[in-house]
Design an enzyme around this catalytic site. Structure first.
Site, PDB file in Angstrom:
ATOM      1  CE  LYS A  11       2.320  -2.970   7.170  1.00 57.80           C
ATOM      2  NZ  LYS A  11       2.145  -2.223   5.903  1.00 57.80           N
ATOM      3  CE1 TYR A  51       3.470  -6.076   2.271  1.00 64.35           C
ATOM      4  CE2 TYR A  51       5.413  -6.059   3.673  1.00 64.35           C
ATOM      5  CZ  TYR A  51       4.047  -5.869   3.507  1.00 64.35           C
ATOM      6  OH  TYR A  51       3.262  -5.483   4.572  1.00 64.35           O
ATOM      7  CG  ASN A 114       0.522   1.067   6.218  1.00 66.22           C
ATOM      8  OD1 ASN A 114       1.292   0.250   6.716  1.00 66.22           O
ATOM      9  ND2 ASN A 114      -0.066   0.876   5.048  1.00 66.22           N
ATOM     10  CG  HIS A 117       0.023  -7.349   6.415  1.00 67.63           C
ATOM     11  ND1 HIS A 117      -0.092  -7.092   5.079  1.00 67.63           N
ATOM     12  CD2 HIS A 117      -0.234  -8.676   6.567  1.00 67.63           C
ATOM     13  CE1 HIS A 117      -0.384  -8.221   4.436  1.00 67.63           C
ATOM     14  NE2 HIS A 117      -0.481  -9.197   5.319  1.00 67.63           N
ATOM     15  CD  GLU A 128      -0.053 -12.185   3.548  1.00 68.60           C
ATOM     16  OE1 GLU A 128      -0.056 -11.539   2.484  1.00 68.60           O
ATOM     17  OE2 GLU A 128      -0.787 -11.897   4.525  1.00 68.60           O
TER      18      GLU A 128
END
Ligand code: GTP
Ligand code: MG
Length: 139
Positions: A11, A51, A114, A117, A128
């Site tokens: 990320k 998302y 965070n 993913h 995805e």
């Protein structure tokens, strides 16, 4: 259908903080084969599509904004039991709850930033992976 593949993104926080190389190294050393890899950047539109499942959640706007703030690495990874093992390998969504030695425990700063993913099912891994890669970009 069990595909033994998962999809991951390093990320924007982890890329901006210079951790992408270390994270990729740990992924490969943990036995994942990289079958597709791309350095790219989501827009608010594409992050919103990615998302979309969370579109009704209170954190959706912040999530889309965060995920489109800088470049990412997107990858398809292959290994036996890839989905479950990779979720354990990256740790809990909230890094303060992530087990020691996981990617999020070591590199994530908050539940938003965070670091990484990991797909939560074979079905979503396929969706995805197809979102980022065409048939000429994976092996
Ligand atoms: P991903 O691998 O990014 O999909 O994370 P995840 O599967 O561990 O969590 P989930 O799919 O439920 O949520 C997607 C992202 O939304 C997470 O990575 C978090 O950054 C964010 N998120 C999830 N739950 C919360 C929450 O309760 N509060 C906030 N602020 N963000 C959340
Ligand atoms: Mg998720």
């Amino acid at each position: 259908m069990v595909t033994n593949r998962t999809f991951t993104m390093i990320k924007p926080d982890a890329v901006a903080n210079g951790h992408a190389g270390a994270i990729l190294d740990r992924i490969i050393k943990a036995g994942y084969k990289v079958v597709a890899l791309k350095y790219t950047k989501l827009t608010t539109e594409t992050a919103g599509q990615f998302y979309a499942v969370h579109s009704e959640r209170p954190f959706y706007k912040d999530l889309v904004s965060f995920m489109s703030q800088g470049p990412i690495y997107a990858a398809i990874l292959e290994k036996d039991n890839a989905i479950e093992d990779f979720r354990k390998f990256i740790g809990a969504t909230d890094p303060s709850k992530a087990d020691a030695g996981t990617i999020r425990a070591d590199f994530a700063k908050s539940i938003d930033a965070n670091a990484i993913h990991g797909s939560d099912s074979d079905e979503n891994a396929a969706i995805e992976g197809n979102f980022f890669f065409n048939n000429f970009e994976r092996f």
